[in-house]
Design an enzyme around this catalytic site. Structure first.
Site, short mmCIF file in Angstrom:
data_model
loop_
_atom_site.label_atom_id
_atom_site.label_comp_id
_atom_site.label_asym_id
_atom_site.label_seq_id
_atom_site.Cartn_x
_atom_site.Cartn_y
_atom_site.Cartn_z
N GLU B 329 113.30 102.66 62.58
CA GLU B 329 112.27 101.80 62.95
C GLU B 329 111.46 101.11 61.71
OE1 GLU B 329 111.04 104.27 66.77
OE2 GLU B 329 110.02 104.76 65.18
N CYS B 425 104.19 105.03 72.50
CA CYS B 425 102.75 104.60 71.58
C CYS B 425 102.57 103.25 71.96
CB CYS B 425 103.33 104.64 70.20
SG CYS B 425 105.05 103.99 69.79
#
Lengths: 663, 663
Positions: B329, B425
Site C-alpha cells: 500500500e 480504516c
C-alpha cells in the site's frame, strides 16, 4: 447417455495431407536462418549441454543430467531441482538430433549416443521413464498427473526420440519411446481397467501423433485423441485423482485448481475462447489440430478455427506473443493486452508456431503462415540473445527498467536476458525450434509444393516419385526479392504455391523473366502456379517491404493512439541506447518519412529504420508535476531496431507501441 | 559519538504560530461543505455506528464495539476481527465529537456518553487501553509495537479525546487519554529503564501533539518528538524487539520487515524521498511537521519541505491521491504513477490533507493550501458515496471493469463503492475529516487571519481580545465569486490574507466596491490586506474558473499525450454512463471548446463539463486485431463529471487522463 465414440480407429481418414518437409531434406546456405542454425550448432547446443550438466559458472545448478545419473544408478546423490526437468534434457536432445540432420558432428553424435544410453539405464523394465518418481517417490507414480508433469516429460522424450530417429535413422531411442508410450497406453484410456485421465500440462498429445506418424501405429494416434477428447469431461478427472490422493482442501497455487488454468473446464468441442496457462493452451490447440488433420473431423476443425480466431483476432500481441497475465502465466481476456505486464512466455510463442504450422496443414491459408512467420521473427526470436547464451522467459513489449525493478506487479519481467532459469523450459525449447526450422519452410504432398517461409536454402522433394530440387536465393527478411530455381531430372507437372505475405500489398512475380499477374492466381495468400516445370526454371518474387505503421483494434485500449513499425514480417522497437531515455515521450508524426537501411555491422546484420519524432522540450516544462498550457516539442532523430534484437547491448528502456501524432 | 539531544524541553520555541480555527468557531450555512456536514450528521455517523455495532444487513460483522464490551466485562464472547479495530471506533468517536460541536444532537450525545463509559470500563487501572491485548494476550502487551497497532489505536483514542474535549468541553475522555498517554510515556522514551521504541504504524505522534496543545503538558510533546526522532536509529528497534520475541525468520507479509515500509530505514533527518506504506508516511510527515511548527527547528523544516517537494512534485496523483503500489500500500518511486493500478488509499489522501494543513501553518504559502484543497475535493471525497453509505478504499484514476474483475494485478481495485471493509480504516477516517472541515478553512493568530478554503460560512476570531466575525457567501467550488463580510465590534486593524489559488490566473478583488490590484499585495499565494477594518466591510473575490487542460510532467510516462480536465480545484473524469464504453478511445482535440454548466439535479448538484471528442468509427475498422492505414474518426459529444462523484450511478468505465489530439 451420450456415448463418447471418439476412440474409433476408423477416424484416420485424411490421406492426401500436406506434410512439412523433413529437416533432412532442406539445407540452409546463408542469411537469417542459416546463421541461427550455425549459432545453435556452435554455441547454443554446447552451452545448454553445459547448463544441463551444471557447468556454467555463476548459474545455479539445474541438476538435470544429474537426475538421470541418479536414476541410472551411476551416482548416489540427493535428488534436487524441479520435478519436470527431464523435459529440458529431452528438448535439448531433440535440438541436438535436428542439428545432426543438418551437419556432420561426431563430437555431438557421441554425446547424444552416450546420453541415450544413460536414458536407457534410467528407464524401468515396464517402460516407465521419469527420474523424479523412479528416484524419489516410486510408489506414487501416476497418482498426480495433474501437477507433476510425468506425461509432459514423457511427451518431450517421445518427441526427442522421433526427431533422433528421423534425423539419424537410429531406432534405439525410438524403441525406448515406444516402450514408454506403450506403458502409458496400458495405464490410461477408455478401455476397462484403464484410468480415464489426461495430463495437467498438455504435450504428450503432440508427441503421440508424431510417434504415430513415425511408426504408423494407430494406437498412439488413438491415445493422443483420447487425451484430447477426455479433457474436461464430467465427472472431472482432476477431482477424482485428487480425491484418490486424499486431498481435501484446494490449494491455490497459480489457480492450479481452476480448471481453466489447464483448459479442462470444458470438453474440447465446447471450447470457444483461449483461456488459462498459455503454453498449455498452445500445445493443446496444436494437438487438437493434429487430430483434425488426421481425421478431417469437421466439428473439430470448427473448434480449431474458432480458437484460432479468438487467439489471433483478440488475444495475441503484435509480436506473436501470447499470455497477458503473469498470474497463471495465462491468457487474460479479449483485447486485454498490456505491454509492460505482458507475460508472453517464449514457450507460448513457440507453441503458437507449432499450432500455426498445423493450421496451415489443415487448411492452406496464408493467414496461418503470416502468424507463424510473425511469431518466429518476433515473439520467439526475442527469447534468445544474439550470442545464443542468454534468454528471456517473458517478452514484454515495453520496458521502463526502474519500474521493472521496483514494481511488484512487474516482478515477472526482466529487462536483461538471463543465463538460465530455475524453470528452464524456454531455452531448450527455442533451441529445438530453430534446429527444426526447415519444417516451417515447405509443405508438400506428392503433387503440390508450397513455399511458406522465404529463406536462402536448397530443398528436395519427391513428386510422383521424381526428384525436384528447389533453391531459394534471398536475404529475406531484410531483402525484398526471392529468386527460386527449380531443378528437375526431367520436365514435370506439379503445383508450386508461393506464399504472398499478408503484410505485402504489391507483390510481383516473374517466371523466366516473364511478368505474371499475381491477382489472377492468388487465393488465400498463396499464388498457385500449376504447370510443367523444366529444369532451371527461375522465378523471381518481389515482396516490397514498405515501412508500415500498424495500429491496433480500437478495443485494445493500451495501444490507442499508438503505432508499431513493421517492415516485412519484422516488428520494430525503440531502444534507449539509440534514442535516449523516456521513449514514452516520443511522438511519431503521422506524415513522417521512415527510411529502412541495412546495417551489416549492427546486431549481427539487421535492417534498421530511421526517422524523426517529436519529444517534449525539457526547457519548456518547469519542475511542476502538473500544469496547464502547451509544452514545446523538439524534433529529434530516432532509430528503430527489430524487436527480437533488443537487449543485446546496454540495458535500458524499450518500446514497441509508439505514440503517434496525427497531422 | 553523536548525542541525540532532541529530548531537550527547551525545544518548544515558536510562540506566534498560526492556529487552525476551532471547529466550535465556524458554522457552515449552505453549499458543498455544509451539505457534506449535514450528510455526516444525518447519515454517515448513524450508518457507521450501525456498522461498528454489526447491524448493517449483508455486511460481515466488524466486532468493533463488541471488543470493548468483551474487554469491559459486559459480555463473554470469543474475540473476533482484527487487532487494530479499536481505532475505527476512536475515529468514529472523533467524528461524532466534532459533529456535536456543530449541531445540538441529544441522541448522539447520549450514545457518545455511554460509549465513553464503555471505553472507561475497558481501560485498565494503569491506563492501558487496547481491547485485543486486554482480552486475548494480556501477557504480550508492548511486545510487538511494530506490527500490532497498540500505539496506533492509542493515538486515535487520544485524538478522539481531544476532539471530544474541544467540542463539548467535557474532560472525562481527555482524562482517560492522559492516563493512557502517561502509561505509554512510562514505558517508552530515552530515559533509563524505558524502551527506545516507536510504533510500526505512525499516528500517536500526531495525537500526542494534539494532547500537548490541549493540555499544555510538554511531556506529551516530548514523547511525540522522541517517537519521531528515534525512528530509524541504529541498532534498529524493530530488530531488537523481534529478537526479544524470539523471532528468527523474517516474515515477508507486505514487506513488513522492510524498514522502508514503515519509514524506519533512516533517521528522520536523513530522509529525502517519500517511501513505504503511504498512510504511515503521511502521518509521519505530518507529525514531523508538527514538531517543526513547535520548535522552529530549521533542519527539521528542511526535511519537511524536501519530503513535500518529493511527494507533490513527483509522487502524487492529480487527485491528491498518493501510493502507486498495491504491494505494501505504498509509494512507488519518482514519476511512477500508473492510473489503473493506483493504490491511492482514501486514508493516504486524508493524511496528505493533515500534512498540508501543517505545512501551511509552518510556512504560509498557497502551494500547501492548493494541495490541501486538491486532495479534499478529489482524492478524499472520491472515497465516500454521495449517499454517505458506501466507500472506496482504493481510488484509481482509470477503470475498465472487465480488466478489474479479471486481472490479478488489479485485484485491489474496486469499481463500485463498498458498504464496509474487513480493514475499515477509511470510512471513519473520512467521517472525522469532513466533520472537522472547519479546521482547514481559516488559520490565524492574534493579529492575522488567513482564508484558505472558500465556503459559505460564519466564523469568529479574537484579534487583540476583540471579536471579529467573518462571513463568506459563495457556492464555491462551483461558483467563481466569494463575498466576504467583516463584522467587528469596533474598527480594528489586522491583516486579512486571502488565498489566491494556484489554479487561478486572473483573480480579482473589490473591497467595498473598489477594485484592488492583487498583484501588488499577493505573495506566495496569499493576498494580504493590512488595514483598519470597519464593521460591514465587504470584499468580493472573483476567482475565474476556466476549464483547464492539465498535462503531466514528461517523465510521468503513463500520462504522456493525455490531459486532465480541471475547473477550479475540481478534477474531472469521464464515466461510461455518460459517454459510452471504451473511454480510452476518446481523443480530445486541443482546440475544442469545453463548456462548464451547473446542473442542480445531477449527483447532488455539480458543475458538469460538456464538449466534443473524436472516437474511432467502428465501421472503418474490420475485425482485424492489427492493421495499417488510417481509421476514420467520428465527432461525439462528451460530458465530464467531478472525479469525486464517479461511481454513484451505474458501474462502468471511468477515466481521468484523456487522450489529446493536438491540432
Amino acid at each position: 447417455m451420450k456415448i463418447n465414440n471418439y476412440n474409433n480407429k476408423s477416424d484416420v481418414k485424411n490421406t492426401n495431407k500436406l506434410k512439412a518437409i523433413s529437416v533432412k531434406d532442406i539445407k540452409f546456405n546463408a542469411g537469417f536462418w542459416a546463421e541461427k542454425l550455425q549459432l545453435v550448432k556452435d554455441v547454443v547446443i554446447p552451452y545448454q549441454w553445459q547448463a544441463l550438466n551444471d557447468q556454467v559458472p555463476g548459474v545455479e545448478p539445474s541438476h538435470t543430467v544429474e537426475h538421470f545419473r541418479i536414476a541410472a544408478g551411476e551416482i548416489d546423490r540427493e535428488y534436487q531441482g524441479r520435478v519436470y526437468q527431464d523435459s529440458d534434457l529431452a528438448k535439448w536432445l531433440e535440438a541436438a538430433s535436428y542439428s545432426l540432420a543438418y551437419n556432420k558432428n561426431p563430437e555431438l553424435e557421441e554425446i547424444t549416443e552416450k546420453l541415450i544410453e544413460l536414458i536407457e539405464k534410467s528407464q524401468e523394465a515396464d517402460g516407465y521413464l521419469d527420474t523424479y518418481y523412479t528416484v524419489v517417490e516410486p510408489e506414487k507414480k501416476w497418482t498426480n498427473v495433474r501437477d507433476r508433469h510425468e506425461m509432459y516429460c514423457a511427451g518431450h522424450m517421445i518427441e526427442a526420440a522421433v526427431a533422433h530417429y528421423e534425423s539419424t535413422g537410429k531406432r534405439k531411442l525410438l524403441d525406448m519411446a515406444c516402450k514408454l508410450a506403450d506403458h502409458i497406453d496400458s495405464k490410461f484410456g477408455s478401455d476397462k481397467g484403464k484410468v480415464r485421465g489426461y495430463p495437467g500440462h498438455q504435450e504428450i498429445e503432440l508427441a503421440l501423433i508424431r510417434l504415430y506418424r513415425a511408426t504408423g501405429d494407430e494406437k498412439y494416434f488413438n491415445l493422443s485423441k483420447f487425451f484430447i477428447e477426455e479433457r474436461g469431461q464430467k465427472p472431472h478427472f482432476f477431482d477424482q485423482e485428487a480425491q484418490k490422493r486424499g486431498e481435501k482442501e484446494k490449494k491455490h497455487y497459480r489457480n492450479i485448481f481452476d480448471y481453466q488454468y489447464s483448459q479442462s473446464h470444458l470438453p474440447v468441442r465446447e471450447q470457444k475462447v483461449a483461456i488459462g496457462h498459455a503454453v498449455r493452451a498452445m500445445y493443446f490447440y496444436a494437438g487438437l489440430t493434429d487430430i483434425a488433420i488426421e481425421t478431417g473431423d469437421s466439428e473439430l476443425i470448427k473448434v480449431a478455427k474458432r480458437l484460432w480466431e479468438n487467439v489471433t483476432g483478440r488475444q495475441m500481441y503484435i509480436t506473436g506473443g501470447v499470455g497477458a497475465e503473469d498470474n497463471g502465466e495465462a491468457f487474460s481476456f479479449d483485447y486485454d493486452l498490456p505491454n509492460d505486464r505482458a507475460y508472453t512466455e517464449t514457450c507460448a510463442a513457440i507453441g503458437l508456431v507449432f499450432w500455426a504450422q498445423r493450421m496451415l496443414r489443415l487448411e492452406l491459408d496464408g493467414k496461418y503462415a503470416d502468424i507463424m512467420e510473425k511469431a518466429l521473427y518476433n515473439g520467439v526470436m526475442s527469447g534468445i540473445s544474439l550470442d545464443g547464451e542468454k534468454y528471456f522467459y517473458v517478452n514484454p513489449l515495453e520496458v521502463w527498467p526502474a519500474a521493472t525493478k521496483k514494481r511488484y506487479d512487474l516482478r515477472h519481467v526482466e529487462y536483461t536476458r538471463q543465463q538460465w532459469f530455475g524453470c528452464a523450459c524456454c531455452p531448450p525449447n527455442i533451441a529445438r525450434l530453430i534446429a527444426s526450422i526447415g519444417q516451417y519452410v515447405y509443405f508438400h504432398n506428392n503433387k503440390e509444393i508450397y513455399l511458406s517461409l522465404y529463406t536462402d536454402s536448397d530443398a528436395k522433394f519427391a513428386i510422383n516419385d521424381r526428384n525436384v530440387f528447389i533453391k531459394q536465393k534471398t536475404n529475406y527478411p531484410w531483402d525484398e526479392n526471392v529468386t527460386i530455381i527449380i531443378n528437375t531430372e526431367e520436365s514435370l507437372e506439379f503445383s508450386l504455391g508461393l506464399r504472398i505475405p499478408g503484410w505485402c500489398n504489391q507483390a510481383g512475380l516473374k517466371i523466366n523473366d516473364q511478368e505474371i499477374n499475381l491477382s489472377d492466381i492468388t487465393e488465400k495468400g498463396y499464388a498457385i502456379i500449376n504447370r510443367k516445370w523444366n529444369n532451371g526454371d527461375q522465378l523471381v518474387l518481389h515482396l516490397p517491404m514498405s515501412v508500415e505503421r500498424i495500429k491496433s483494434h480500437p478495443q485494445l485500449r493500451y495501444n490507442i493512439g499508438k503505432v508499431t513499425i513493421q517492415r516485412g514480417p519484422v516488428v520494430y522497437c525503440l531502444e534507449e541506447i539509440d534514442n535516449g531515455s523516456n521513449l514514452f515521450d516520443l511522438k511519431l508524426p503521422s506524415n513522417n518519412k521512415l527510411i529502412a537501411e541495412y546495417d551489416q555491422e549492427l546486431l549481427g546484420g539487421i535492417t534498421i529504420i530511421r526517422g524523426t519524432a517529436l519529444r517534449t522540450d525539457k526547457e519548456s516544462w518547469d519542475s511542476k508535476l502538473y500544469q496547464s498550457g502547451q509544452e514545446k516539442m523538439l524534433t529529434v532523430p530516432i532509430m528503430l531496431i527489430p524487436y527480437y534484437a533488443w537487449s543485446n547491448r546496454e540495458s535500458g528502456e524499450m518500446l514497441v507501441w509508439i505514440k503517434e501524432k496525427e497531422l
